[in-house]
Design a protein around this motif. Sequence first.
Motif, short mmCIF file in Angstrom:
data_model
loop_
_atom_site.label_atom_id
_atom_site.label_comp_id
_atom_site.label_asym_id
_atom_site.label_seq_id
_atom_site.Cartn_x
_atom_site.Cartn_y
_atom_site.Cartn_z
N LYS A 6 0.05 2.59 -3.59
CA LYS A 6 0.26 1.35 -2.84
C LYS A 6 -0.68 1.27 -1.65
O LYS A 6 -1.25 0.23 -1.36
CB LYS A 6 1.71 1.27 -2.33
N LEU A 7 -0.81 2.38 -0.95
CA LEU A 7 -1.72 2.43 0.20
C LEU A 7 -3.15 2.23 -0.25
O LEU A 7 -3.88 1.40 0.30
CB LEU A 7 -1.59 3.78 0.93
N ALA A 8 -3.52 2.95 -1.29
CA ALA A 8 -4.90 2.89 -1.78
C ALA A 8 -5.26 1.48 -2.22
O ALA A 8 -6.36 0.99 -1.96
CB ALA A 8 -5.09 3.88 -2.93
N ALA A 9 -4.30 0.79 -2.87
CA ALA A 9 -4.55 -0.57 -3.34
C ALA A 9 -4.91 -1.51 -2.20
O ALA A 9 -5.57 -2.52 -2.41
CB ALA A 9 -3.32 -1.09 -4.08
N ILE A 63 6.09 -1.61 1.72
CA ILE A 63 6.64 -0.29 1.39
C ILE A 63 7.99 -0.11 2.07
O ILE A 63 8.90 0.52 1.55
CB ILE A 63 5.65 0.81 1.84
N VAL A 64 8.10 -0.68 3.26
CA VAL A 64 9.30 -0.51 4.07
C VAL A 64 9.83 -1.88 4.47
O VAL A 64 9.06 -2.83 4.66
CB VAL A 64 8.97 0.36 5.32
N LEU A 78 13.18 2.14 2.93
CA LEU A 78 12.25 1.89 1.84
C LEU A 78 12.58 0.58 1.15
O LEU A 78 13.74 0.22 0.98
CB LEU A 78 12.30 3.05 0.82
N ALA A 79 11.53 -0.13 0.75
CA ALA A 79 11.72 -1.49 0.25
C ALA A 79 12.22 -1.53 -1.20
O ALA A 79 13.11 -2.31 -1.50
CB ALA A 79 10.44 -2.28 0.38
#
Length: 132
Positions: A6-9, A63-64, A78-79
Amino acid sequence: MQIREKLAAKGYRMTKPRQEIFNVLCHAPQSVLEIMSNLQKKKLQIDKVTVYRTLTSFVKLGIVEETQFKDKISVYELADQKHHHHVVCDTCGKIEDIELDENLLEEAAKKSSTFQIKSHHLEFFGLCRKCR
Ligand SMILES: [Zn+2]
Ligand SMILES: [Zn+2]
Ligand SMILES: [Zn+2]
């Protein structure tokens, strides 16, 4: 999706503070103060500014989720979790997740309004085990 992906995206790197804050949030919904104290318990030196900044980007990335309860303290969790509700301690602000059987509730809301119901928000307040 994993948090790393998710972060990388979105062009974010996984850093140690990000990983550790994420790990802490896996256990329960928490306020910034609780996150800080849980990081300290794990002997991690992550300053408040970093925690705030990380939470802000986690919220932005989906994410959150941030929720504000009646005393205006933000709680982060967390989402991508199953739909659930919260019990909040009136004294110390501790929060726990609860799952409810909501069929009756939804039916009642449908029957007593002319609206097409799409979502709801429901919290319970009381005293936690420590504060009783
Ligand atoms: Zn519900
Ligand atoms: Zn309490
Ligand atoms: Zn929750």
